[in-house]
Scaffold this motif. Structure first.
Motif, short mmCIF file in Angstrom:
data_model
loop_
_atom_site.label_atom_id
_atom_site.label_comp_id
_atom_site.label_asym_id
_atom_site.label_seq_id
_atom_site.Cartn_x
_atom_site.Cartn_y
_atom_site.Cartn_z
N ALA A 56 22.38 -9.01 -1.33
CA ALA A 56 22.97 -9.22 -0.05
C ALA A 56 24.07 -8.43 0.75
O ALA A 56 24.07 -8.51 2.42
CB ALA A 56 23.23 -10.99 -0.51
N ILE A 57 24.41 -7.52 0.06
CA ILE A 57 25.36 -6.73 0.83
C ILE A 57 24.54 -5.90 1.64
O ILE A 57 24.45 -6.03 2.94
CB ILE A 57 26.41 -5.91 -0.52
N GLU A 59 21.39 -7.31 3.25
CA GLU A 59 20.88 -7.77 4.12
C GLU A 59 22.10 -7.86 5.47
O GLU A 59 21.06 -7.55 6.43
CB GLU A 59 20.23 -8.75 3.02
N TRP A 60 23.45 -7.88 4.40
CA TRP A 60 24.05 -8.19 5.97
C TRP A 60 24.65 -7.30 6.48
O TRP A 60 24.91 -6.90 7.59
CB TRP A 60 25.46 -8.77 5.19
N GLN A 61 24.34 -5.45 6.14
CA GLN A 61 24.34 -4.47 6.71
C GLN A 61 23.74 -4.55 7.16
O GLN A 61 24.36 -4.14 7.87
CB GLN A 61 25.15 -3.72 5.11
N LEU A 62 22.89 -5.02 7.31
CA LEU A 62 21.59 -4.81 7.99
C LEU A 62 21.80 -5.53 9.53
O LEU A 62 21.63 -4.84 11.19
CB LEU A 62 20.09 -4.77 7.88
N GLU A 63 22.84 -6.94 9.30
CA GLU A 63 23.16 -7.50 11.11
C GLU A 63 24.53 -7.16 11.23
O GLU A 63 24.74 -7.44 11.62
CB GLU A 63 23.07 -9.12 9.87
N ASN A 64 25.45 -6.16 10.65
CA ASN A 64 26.11 -5.61 11.03
C ASN A 64 27.34 -6.61 10.86
O ASN A 64 28.21 -6.22 11.36
CB ASN A 64 26.22 -4.97 12.56
N VAL A 65 27.08 -7.49 9.84
CA VAL A 65 28.18 -8.53 9.09
C VAL A 65 28.57 -7.90 7.24
O VAL A 65 28.45 -8.02 6.71
CB VAL A 65 27.26 -9.37 8.98
N MET A 67 30.37 -7.73 3.89
CA MET A 67 30.04 -8.35 2.98
C MET A 67 30.24 -7.50 1.88
O MET A 67 30.51 -6.47 1.30
CB MET A 67 28.38 -8.90 3.28
N TYR A 68 31.59 -7.90 1.21
CA TYR A 68 32.43 -7.02 -0.02
C TYR A 68 31.75 -8.44 -1.19
O TYR A 68 32.43 -9.23 -1.01
CB TYR A 68 33.93 -6.77 0.56
N VAL A 69 32.02 -7.35 -2.09
CA VAL A 69 31.84 -8.30 -3.38
C VAL A 69 32.85 -6.96 -4.56
O VAL A 69 32.86 -5.83 -4.46
CB VAL A 69 30.75 -7.76 -4.17
N LEU A 70 34.22 -8.15 -5.07
CA LEU A 70 34.96 -7.37 -5.56
C LEU A 70 35.33 -7.78 -7.60
O LEU A 70 34.97 -9.34 -7.12
CB LEU A 70 36.06 -7.64 -5.18
N LEU A 71 35.11 -6.78 -7.96
CA LEU A 71 34.92 -7.68 -9.54
C LEU A 71 36.16 -7.57 -10.45
O LEU A 71 36.86 -6.44 -9.77
CB LEU A 71 34.37 -6.93 -10.43
N GLN A 72 37.10 -8.19 -10.33
CA GLN A 72 38.47 -8.44 -11.35
C GLN A 72 38.50 -8.35 -12.32
O GLN A 72 38.57 -9.72 -12.75
CB GLN A 72 39.02 -9.37 -10.19
#
Length: 84
Positions: A56-57, A59-65, A67-72
């Motif tokens: 997902a990250i 794919e969104w990078q290809l769209e210049n959008v 997206m970050y996923v943070l693990l706490q």
């Protein structure tokens, strides 16, 4: 909160993360608190989840959008961010 049409399976999860028309924004941040519980109990599903999040990250990078996923987590090996 996923849309009503969410199919309750990994394919549907990936579809919802890669087509966020149901949640329009200029970028996305997903914060996962205490992932160690899922990682410990369901290691195969944990691996599937990590693959989906990385896809997902990308794919969104290809769209210049952004997206970050943070693990706490309290476990250092699970803390941080998922990156490409």
């Amino acid at each position: 909160h996923f849309p009503d049409y969410f199919g309750q399976n990994w394919d549907a999860f990936e579809d919802c993360l890669t087509d966020l028309a149901w949640l329009p924004a200029d970028g996305y941040v997903l914060v996962y608190q205490q992932p160690e519980h899922f990682a410990d109990r369901e290691p195969a599903d944990w691996s599937t989840l990590m693959d989906i999040l990385q896809a997902a990250i990308a794919e969104w990078q290809l769209e210049n959008v952004p997206m970050y996923v943070l693990l706490q987590s309290t476990r250092p090996s699970l803390q941080g961010a998922i990156a490409l």
